[in-house]
Scaffold this active site. Sequence first.
Site, PDB file in Angstrom:
ATOM      1  N   SER A 194       8.497  -1.412  -5.150  1.00 63.70           N
ATOM      2  CA  SER A 194       7.294  -1.382  -4.685  1.00 63.70           C
ATOM      3  C   SER A 194       6.112  -2.174  -5.361  1.00 63.70           C
ATOM      4  CB  SER A 194       6.744   0.125  -4.481  1.00 63.70           C
ATOM      5  OG  SER A 194       6.155   0.332  -6.058  1.00 63.70           O
ATOM      6  N   LYS A 204       0.970   2.778  -9.358  1.00 61.52           N
ATOM      7  CA  LYS A 204       0.631   1.878  -8.280  1.00 61.52           C
ATOM      8  C   LYS A 204      -0.904   1.319  -8.983  1.00 61.52           C
ATOM      9  CE  LYS A 204       3.395   3.499  -4.763  1.00 61.52           C
ATOM     10  NZ  LYS A 204       4.795   3.504  -5.940  1.00 61.52           N
TER      11      LYS A 204
END
Length: 207
Positions: free
Chosen positions: A121, A158
């Site tokens: 990701s 993230k």
Amino acid sequence: MNEALTDQQRRILDFIHDCARRCGRPPTVREVCAHFGFRSTGTARDHLKSLRAKGALEHRAGEARGLHPTRPVHGLPLIGVVAAGQPVTSDENIEGFINLTAPFQGQRSGRTFCLRVRGDSMVGDGIFEGDIGVVRSQPTAVPGDLVVALVDNEATMKRLVQRANRKWLEAANPKYKPIPITETARIIGRVIGILRSYEGKINIVPA
């Protein structure tokens, strides 16, 4: 290390680490006593005994300066796994310690830790599976920071972004949707570095 250290035990262990780094040798029991203002060497010996019992320290008989940490002087704990993609449950047990050099030598165990990256990701930011994030523990961050957050009690790495007065955890891969910051998605640290080895595995000292 089999048991968690108390704050005082961490401070004593950090002092022993610092002496070994700055002076090239560990402190004596009397120096530990003087540094922390203990009234007797017996108090210092009790703390050192507890550190030995927890596997954080060894005492070499016959040495005046026989206090030797059982982990690297600049070691940071490697804790669990960070899922970069589909989050996986974070293992809070320490897997080992990573011996870091500059610019991370000033980071202290307890305030800074390492987490392993899995998934794809964050590939858009050049962060790949197998990388290790160096994370400073903190509950807040500013938009643009790379963070580690707990989402439904699972750890994920993230980018923190803000849109229309709301903060989100955003992947660097269009396959993954942004995650809103809520009561069940909270920041636990800011990533201050990424470790990667091109010539083999990063040396991890077992806990």
